[in-house]
Motif scaffolding. Structure first.
Motif, PDB file in Angstrom:
ATOM      1  N   VAL A  49       1.085  -1.153  -0.064  1.00 49.67           N
ATOM      2  CA  VAL A  49       0.036   0.027   0.026  1.00 49.67           C
ATOM      3  C   VAL A  49       0.936   1.196   0.074  1.00 49.67           C
ATOM      4  CG1 VAL A  49      -1.604   1.345   1.294  1.00 49.67           C
ATOM      5  CG2 VAL A  49      -1.954  -1.188   1.113  1.00 49.67           C
ATOM      6  N   MET A  50       0.664   2.233  -0.868  1.00 47.80           N
ATOM      7  CA  MET A  50       1.337   3.311  -0.824  1.00 47.80           C
ATOM      8  C   MET A  50       0.978   4.334   0.037  1.00 47.80           C
ATOM      9  SD  MET A  50       3.267   2.388  -3.306  1.00 47.80           S
ATOM     10  CE  MET A  50       4.090   3.655  -3.662  1.00 47.80           C
ATOM     11  N   VAL A  51       1.866   5.087   0.557  1.00 47.79           N
ATOM     12  CA  VAL A  51       1.690   6.477   1.418  1.00 47.79           C
ATOM     13  C   VAL A  51       1.972   7.712   0.444  1.00 47.79           C
ATOM     14  CG1 VAL A  51       2.466   7.566   3.385  1.00 47.79           C
ATOM     15  CG2 VAL A  51       2.387   5.232   3.426  1.00 47.79           C
ATOM     16  N   ARG A  52       0.730   8.327   0.468  1.00 44.91           N
ATOM     17  CA  ARG A  52       0.973   9.327  -0.435  1.00 44.91           C
ATOM     18  C   ARG A  52       0.703  10.712   0.225  1.00 44.91           C
ATOM     19  NH1 ARG A  52       0.716   7.349  -5.399  1.00 44.91           N
ATOM     20  NH2 ARG A  52      -0.515   5.079  -5.613  1.00 44.91           N
ATOM     21  N   SER A  53       1.309  11.919  -0.493  1.00 46.29           N
ATOM     22  CA  SER A  53       1.428  13.190  -0.112  1.00 46.29           C
ATOM     23  C   SER A  53      -0.218  13.753  -0.124  1.00 46.29           C
ATOM     24  CB  SER A  53       2.330  14.198  -0.831  1.00 46.29           C
ATOM     25  OG  SER A  53       2.108  15.440  -0.466  1.00 46.29           O
ATOM     26  N   ARG A  54      -0.428  14.295   1.239  1.00 48.83           N
ATOM     27  CA  ARG A  54      -1.588  15.079   0.976  1.00 48.83           C
ATOM     28  C   ARG A  54      -1.559  16.634   0.897  1.00 48.83           C
ATOM     29  NH1 ARG A  54      -4.698  12.226   6.214  1.00 48.83           N
ATOM     30  NH2 ARG A  54      -4.565   9.952   5.516  1.00 48.83           N
ATOM     31  N   VAL A  55      -0.304  16.996   0.435  1.00 50.78           N
ATOM     32  CA  VAL A  55       0.043  18.474   0.353  1.00 50.78           C
ATOM     33  C   VAL A  55       0.634  18.452  -1.074  1.00 50.78           C
ATOM     34  CG1 VAL A  55       1.766  20.101   1.179  1.00 50.78           C
ATOM     35  CG2 VAL A  55       0.714  18.387   2.836  1.00 50.78           C
ATOM     36  N   PRO A  56      -0.035  19.551  -1.813  1.00 48.57           N
ATOM     37  CA  PRO A  56       0.312  19.765  -3.097  1.00 48.57           C
ATOM     38  C   PRO A  56       1.786  20.360  -3.438  1.00 48.57           C
ATOM     39  CG  PRO A  56      -0.923  21.646  -2.379  1.00 48.57           C
ATOM     40  CD  PRO A  56      -0.951  20.333  -1.384  1.00 48.57           C
ATOM     41  N   ARG A 104      14.660  20.796 -20.080  1.00 45.24           N
ATOM     42  CA  ARG A 104      14.739  20.504 -18.659  1.00 45.24           C
ATOM     43  C   ARG A 104      13.998  19.341 -18.059  1.00 45.24           C
ATOM     44  NH1 ARG A 104      14.454  26.248 -19.012  1.00 45.24           N
ATOM     45  NH2 ARG A 104      16.378  27.248 -18.894  1.00 45.24           N
ATOM     46  N   GLN A 105      14.698  18.076 -17.635  1.00 45.19           N
ATOM     47  CA  GLN A 105      14.017  17.310 -17.176  1.00 45.19           C
ATOM     48  C   GLN A 105      14.769  16.845 -15.773  1.00 45.19           C
ATOM     49  OE1 GLN A 105      12.917  12.401 -18.372  1.00 45.19           O
ATOM     50  NE2 GLN A 105      14.067  13.643 -19.739  1.00 45.19           N
ATOM     51  N   PRO A 106      14.103  17.392 -14.832  1.00 40.93           N
ATOM     52  CA  PRO A 106      14.322  17.285 -13.339  1.00 40.93           C
ATOM     53  C   PRO A 106      14.057  15.749 -12.998  1.00 40.93           C
ATOM     54  CG  PRO A 106      13.009  18.964 -13.429  1.00 40.93           C
ATOM     55  CD  PRO A 106      12.980  18.396 -14.789  1.00 40.93           C
ATOM     56  N   PRO A 107      15.103  15.118 -12.103  1.00 44.50           N
ATOM     57  CA  PRO A 107      14.724  13.655 -11.938  1.00 44.50           C
ATOM     58  C   PRO A 107      13.826  13.424 -11.366  1.00 44.50           C
ATOM     59  CG  PRO A 107      16.654  14.482 -10.515  1.00 44.50           C
ATOM     60  CD  PRO A 107      16.212  15.694 -11.543  1.00 44.50           C
ATOM     61  N   ARG A 108      12.979  12.241 -11.602  1.00 47.83           N
ATOM     62  CA  ARG A 108      11.875  11.794 -10.576  1.00 47.83           C
ATOM     63  C   ARG A 108      12.107  10.450 -10.070  1.00 47.83           C
ATOM     64  NH1 ARG A 108       5.455  10.021 -11.916  1.00 47.83           N
ATOM     65  NH2 ARG A 108       5.092   9.982  -9.565  1.00 47.83           N
ATOM     66  N   PRO A 109      12.535  10.359  -8.935  1.00 46.46           N
ATOM     67  CA  PRO A 109      12.645   9.447  -8.077  1.00 46.46           C
ATOM     68  C   PRO A 109      11.463   8.491  -7.947  1.00 46.46           C
ATOM     69  CG  PRO A 109      12.914  10.842  -6.625  1.00 46.46           C
ATOM     70  CD  PRO A 109      12.764  11.774  -7.712  1.00 46.46           C
ATOM     71  N   ALA A 110      11.414   7.160  -7.598  1.00 45.31           N
ATOM     72  CA  ALA A 110      10.200   6.510  -7.407  1.00 45.31           C
ATOM     73  C   ALA A 110       9.490   7.092  -6.125  1.00 45.31           C
ATOM     74  CB  ALA A 110      10.512   4.804  -7.253  1.00 45.31           C
ATOM     75  N   LEU A 111      10.301   7.314  -5.006  1.00 42.38           N
ATOM     76  CA  LEU A 111       9.841   7.893  -3.807  1.00 42.38           C
ATOM     77  C   LEU A 111      10.773   9.039  -3.472  1.00 42.38           C
ATOM     78  CD1 LEU A 111       9.332   4.909  -1.669  1.00 42.38           C
ATOM     79  CD2 LEU A 111       7.671   6.096  -2.928  1.00 42.38           C
ATOM     80  N   PRO A 112      10.266  10.246  -3.664  1.00 43.97           N
ATOM     81  CA  PRO A 112      10.937  11.502  -3.386  1.00 43.97           C
ATOM     82  C   PRO A 112      11.601  11.686  -1.930  1.00 43.97           C
ATOM     83  CG  PRO A 112       8.814  12.136  -3.652  1.00 43.97           C
ATOM     84  CD  PRO A 112       8.747  10.614  -3.940  1.00 43.97           C
ATOM     85  N   PHE A 118       2.853  17.191  -5.658  1.00 38.51           N
ATOM     86  CA  PHE A 118       1.393  17.274  -6.147  1.00 38.51           C
ATOM     87  C   PHE A 118       0.662  16.224  -5.029  1.00 38.51           C
ATOM     88  CE2 PHE A 118       3.181  13.557  -8.523  1.00 38.51           C
ATOM     89  CZ  PHE A 118       2.106  12.598  -8.320  1.00 38.51           C
ATOM     90  N   VAL A 119      -0.566  16.386  -4.799  1.00 35.91           N
ATOM     91  CA  VAL A 119      -1.326  15.854  -4.048  1.00 35.91           C
ATOM     92  C   VAL A 119      -1.349  14.340  -4.469  1.00 35.91           C
ATOM     93  CG1 VAL A 119      -3.707  15.060  -2.965  1.00 35.91           C
ATOM     94  CG2 VAL A 119      -2.725  17.380  -3.026  1.00 35.91           C
ATOM     95  N   GLY A 120      -0.918  13.359  -3.910  1.00 39.76           N
ATOM     96  CA  GLY A 120      -0.640  11.869  -4.558  1.00 39.76           C
ATOM     97  C   GLY A 120       0.634  11.576  -4.649  1.00 39.76           C
ATOM     98  N   ASP A 121       1.639  12.399  -4.599  1.00 35.30           N
ATOM     99  CA  ASP A 121       3.088  12.086  -4.807  1.00 35.30           C
ATOM    100  C   ASP A 121       3.158  10.995  -3.739  1.00 35.30           C
ATOM    101  OD1 ASP A 121       5.592  12.454  -5.921  1.00 35.30           O
ATOM    102  OD2 ASP A 121       5.810  14.236  -5.364  1.00 35.30           O
ATOM    103  N   PRO A 122       3.847   9.840  -4.181  1.00 30.34           N
ATOM    104  CA  PRO A 122       4.010   8.624  -3.326  1.00 30.34           C
ATOM    105  C   PRO A 122       5.350   9.039  -2.641  1.00 30.34           C
ATOM    106  CG  PRO A 122       4.827   8.075  -5.678  1.00 30.34           C
ATOM    107  CD  PRO A 122       4.087   9.278  -5.869  1.00 30.34           C
ATOM    108  N   SER A 300      -3.147   9.407  -8.485  1.00 33.66           N
ATOM    109  CA  SER A 300      -1.735   9.039  -9.028  1.00 33.66           C
ATOM    110  C   SER A 300      -1.460   8.596 -10.455  1.00 33.66           C
ATOM    111  CB  SER A 300      -1.403   7.847  -8.128  1.00 33.66           C
ATOM    112  OG  SER A 300      -2.270   6.746  -8.547  1.00 33.66           O
ATOM    113  N   ASP A 301      -2.675   8.436 -11.417  1.00 28.72           N
ATOM    114  CA  ASP A 301      -2.363   8.135 -12.773  1.00 28.72           C
ATOM    115  C   ASP A 301      -2.195   9.519 -13.168  1.00 28.72           C
ATOM    116  OD1 ASP A 301      -3.344   5.596 -12.227  1.00 28.72           O
ATOM    117  OD2 ASP A 301      -5.234   5.918 -12.801  1.00 28.72           O
ATOM    118  N   SER A 302      -1.367   9.405 -14.384  1.00 24.32           N
ATOM    119  CA  SER A 302      -1.258  10.574 -15.352  1.00 24.32           C
ATOM    120  C   SER A 302      -2.530  11.032 -16.003  1.00 24.32           C
ATOM    121  CB  SER A 302      -0.197  10.303 -16.483  1.00 24.32           C
ATOM    122  OG  SER A 302      -0.727   9.221 -17.530  1.00 24.32           O
TER     123      SER A 302
END
Length: 787
Positions: A49-56, A104-112, A118-122, A300-302
């Motif tokens: 189960v993922m824990v997601r951000s509630r803060v944007p 410009r492509q800032p890296p996106r790790p699986a978990l920051p 964004f709200v939903g960021d794992p 969380s979906d695109s």
């Protein structure tokens, strides 16, 4: 010919190219016997189960997992610190800025570990013995985030002083894209007798596939090999992208996809959860399953679409198009997704010219980060949008210049005698009958009778509008594709190819092609697409390309089967291979009645037929095709009528006709189904699907209580008429059809709505035309008129 005495000819008449053969997979699916990713049950599997951000937008100050680790059944709790050995998720389209520098492509790790965007960021995930235990533990993970100001709209995000989302992207701009000769376009606009300018919003949509995303990670310690079960649009490409993130060779990962309940572009690339389950599977030594829930999918979906733009059309005094100019802001969301920049940039260039002579095109797009869910491909991925922008401009220009809108279209349409033609976008149209298709559509829709239907609607207090929407799409470019043909021990024949059916219905049309080329009985043909270990190449499904790419590969592979079969048959029939001919499934000695069928020959080979040294020992082929010669240009004209209730703003689509050129139609039944689905999706975006974030970045339409999807009652009867002009760029003469319904319906429906609203003095309305927005526009127009 007596078909009863010629079963092969009878089979081809029933199952050959052009026949309306029902989808092969449907009986199994409607019986509930499909196997989607969540249906896969592996011994010893645990649940994530993922824990997601509630803060944007905010700085991650602390993630405390200690309480969660102590809860019953918990096997592991993981954060970004545990995943530092993996690479980032990447955008795969290498665009350059207008000055030639890379985007410009800032890296996106699986978990920051630094910020949430964004709200939903794992930000963490929990693995436990049961799903309920994992959910309970996920709620016990304590996350402290220092909130930062959020920005939602792309134009606002690009302004000086806007909150900075990625340090690597000054001004929040990922890509400053430009196409065209600004000097020539400016000169064309300067000499224009008339300029039409529209401010447009291509509204954001939530993809909402029937099947949510899911993944099962497996790791075999003995071989050091991963296996990932996940819905996708092609296992071969996704395996490569995942291997890159995992930092392993592609052969160390097996990618498996079962049945897929829709994708529309969303499931084409890697997602953070896929990295998470594979990491946990290796750490725990057991399979780990994750399945999203609808509330998680919303955030969380695109997402799809979401452009804000100014569209301009320059015309001379006679209404001839001189140039089109698009100045666009594309919302990328919090990260740069798999193909995120393409819909608002290159695909606008390729598709905005539509079916019209357009000497000059200029597209300027800023792809901008915001604190919203990331945006990527959605059915058409810029193709419907480009056509929509042009068709809205055409209707608006006609109204402003006092020219009949159909006459303006005819005046600027490319004529058959002008084809082939090189377009300002760089495309080369090789086929088409755009004026004939428009004429066909107007007749099929009984446009001459519209005035009578409009009077009838008015008697009932309704306003009625007619919308015409021409479209032309540029399909995905050529790429390598596998065409494998395998004669199985049980007498079946398997097609192996690297596109993937996620709802399109590939099995029947692919089998129709093979049945016609080799004479193999339709009912004995199987399709294998979803196991990366079986593939030599695979471009996946997307960009309306599958029948061109897999179809071409199947035709080429069939030719190889025939060549091998002639050599083997020459031995069986005791003749020279040069004297062997092949027709309707039989190898025949020329000028005689001595022959052997391909299925009988395969059976003889399975039984151990002894062959001379150097002769092929099998009919099986593992072929990689270079693909068709070029993209194709499916096109059409859709005609829509709507009724509008001025007192409530409610709009109903009451009549819908589409006439389309998809080249050679392999299976008209499946083409009709694809059109129905695309049209309804376009109606959904046009009338009701509305994604709303508040000013703080919270998604307000995060469930079906607030986000409307079209239902059966919103779906009109959609007439589908084929007007084929086969292309010359592939062996089957086919053009794609999967995304065309959206391209036609966005234009036709919105033009019909504006046409109905024109009696209130309303010139334009953006999507979605919800009842409140329509009612509000009418009230404002009446108030302005009264003043």
């Amino acid at each position: 010919m007596n078909l009863q005495n010629d079963p092969q000819s009878f089979a081809l008449m029933k199952f050959g190219i052009g026949q309306p053969v029902p989808r092969s997979e449907d009986p199994m699916l409607v019986r509930g016997e499909g196997c989607y990713t969540d249906d896969v049950k592996l011994a010893g599997e645990a649940y994530a189960v993922m824990v997601r951000s509630r803060v944007p937008h905010g700085i991650i100050k602390r993630i405390d997992t200690s309480a969660a680790r102590k809860m019953p059944g918990v096997l592991g709790v993981y954060t970004g610190a545990d995943l530092v050995g993996y690479g980032p998720l990447k955008c795969i389209v290498p665009f350059k800025n207008r000055d030639g520098t890379p985007m410009r492509q800032p890296p996106r790790p699986a978990l920051p570990s630094d910020k949430v965007r964004f709200v939903g960021d794992p930000i963490a995930f929990v693995v436990a013995e049961t799903l309920l235990q994992a959910k309970d533990a996920a709620e016990a993970v304590e996350v402290e985030i220092e909130s930062l100001p959020a920005v939602i709209r792309p134009q606002e995000a690009a302004r000086p002083g806007a909150p900075l989302i990625h340090d690597e992207a000054p001004g929040n701009v990922a890509l400053d894209y430009h196409y065209g000769d600004s000097e020539q376009v400016t000169a064309a606009f300067a000499k224009a007798a008339h300029i039409t300018r529209l401010e447009l919003v291509n509204s954001r949509v939530v993809v909402n596939t029937m099947e949510p995303r899911a993944a099962i990670g497996v790791y075999d310690a003995a071989s050091g090999r991963f296996t990932l079960h996940a819905p996708s649009q092609g296992v071969f490409g996704l395996r490569s992208h995942m291997a890159d993130i995992l930092k392993v060779e592609p052969k160390q990962l097996r990618m498996l996809t079962g049945h897929v309940g829709g994708s529309f572009g969303m499931k084409s690339g890697p997602f953070p959860e896929y990295i998470c389950v594979l990491h946990a599977a290796r750490a725990l030594g057991r399979p780990v399953k994750w399945t999203d829930e609808r509330s998680g999918s919303f955030i969380s979906d695109s997402h799809g679409r979401d452009h804000e733009l100014t569209a301009e059309l320059a015309l001379d005094a006679d209404g001839t198009f001189l140039a089109v100019r698009i100045t666009n802001f594309g919302n990328m969301g919090g990260y740069l997704s798999h193909v995120a920049p393409m819909p608002s940039t290159l695909n606008i260039v390729k598709n905005v010219q539509n079916v019209y002579r357009t000497p000059l095109i200029e597209v300027s797009t800023k792809c901008v980060f915001t604190n919203t869910s990331h945006v990527s491909a959605y059915r058409g991925a810029g193709r419907p949008e480009g056509n929509y922008y042009m068709e809205r401009l055409v209707d608006a220009a006609a109204a402003e210049m006092g020219i009949d809108r159909l006459a303006l279209r005819r005046r600027n349409q490319i004529k058959p005698r002008e084809i082939p033609i090189k377009m300002a976008s760089g495309s080369n149209y090789d086929s088409g009958d755009f004026p004939g298709l428009l004429k066909h559509a107007l007749e099929a829709a009984d446009v001459k009778g519209f005035a009578r239907r409009k009077r009838e609607s008015r008697k009932r207090g309704k306003a009625r509008g007619l919308g015409v929407g021409s479209f032309l799409e540029v399909t995905a470019p050529p790429s390598k594709e596998m065409g494998g043909i395998r004669f199985e021990a049980d007498g079946a024949v398997t097609i192996i190819t690297g596109t993937l059916d996620y709802g399109q219905g590939h099995a029947a049309p692919f089998a129709q092609v093979l049945s016609e080329k080799l004479g193999v009985p339709f009912e004995r043909i199987r399709l294998l697409q979803a196991d990366s270990d079986e593939l030599l190449a695979g471009g996946g499904t997307g960009g309306s390309k599958s029948i061109m790419h897999s179809g071409t590969a199947i035709v080429e592979a069939s030719a190889k089967v025939i060549e091998q079969g002639k050599q083997i048959a020459s031995h069986v029939l005791e003749a020279s291979a040069a004297d062997i001919e092949f027709a309707q499934g039989r190898f025949v000695i020329a000028g005689t009645d001595r022959a052997i069928g391909i299925m009988e020959l395969a059976e003889r080979l399975r039984a151990g037929l002894k062959l001379p040294e150097g002769m092929p020992s099998t009919l099986d082929v593992r072929h990689v095709s270079d693909g068709p010669g070029a993209s194709t240009y499916p096109n059409g004209c859709h005609v829509c009528e709507v009724e509008l209730d001025p007192d409530t703003g409610v709009i109903e689509v009451v009549k819908y006709v589409s006439v389309n050129d998809f080249g050679t139609v392999i299976n008209p039944l499946i083409v009709e189904g694809q059109l129905h689905g695309g049209v309804i999706q376009g109606i959904g975006q046009a009338l009701m699907e509305m994604t709303v974030y508040d000013g703080d970045g919270q998604l307000l339409t995060g469930s079906f209580m607030d986000y409307a999807l079209p239902r059966a009652g919103d779906s009109p009867e959609v007439a589908v008429v084929n007007h084929p002009v086969p292309t010359k760029t592939n062996v089957l003469g086919v053009k794609g059809c999967g995304e065309a319904g959206c391209a036609g319906s966005l234009t036709a429906v919105m033009n019909a709505i504006v046409n109905a609203l024109s009696e209130f003095g309303i010139r334009h309305m953006d999507m979605p035309a919800t009842p409140y927005r329509v009612w509000r526009a009418i009230q404002d127009a009446r108030a302005a008129h009264a003043a």
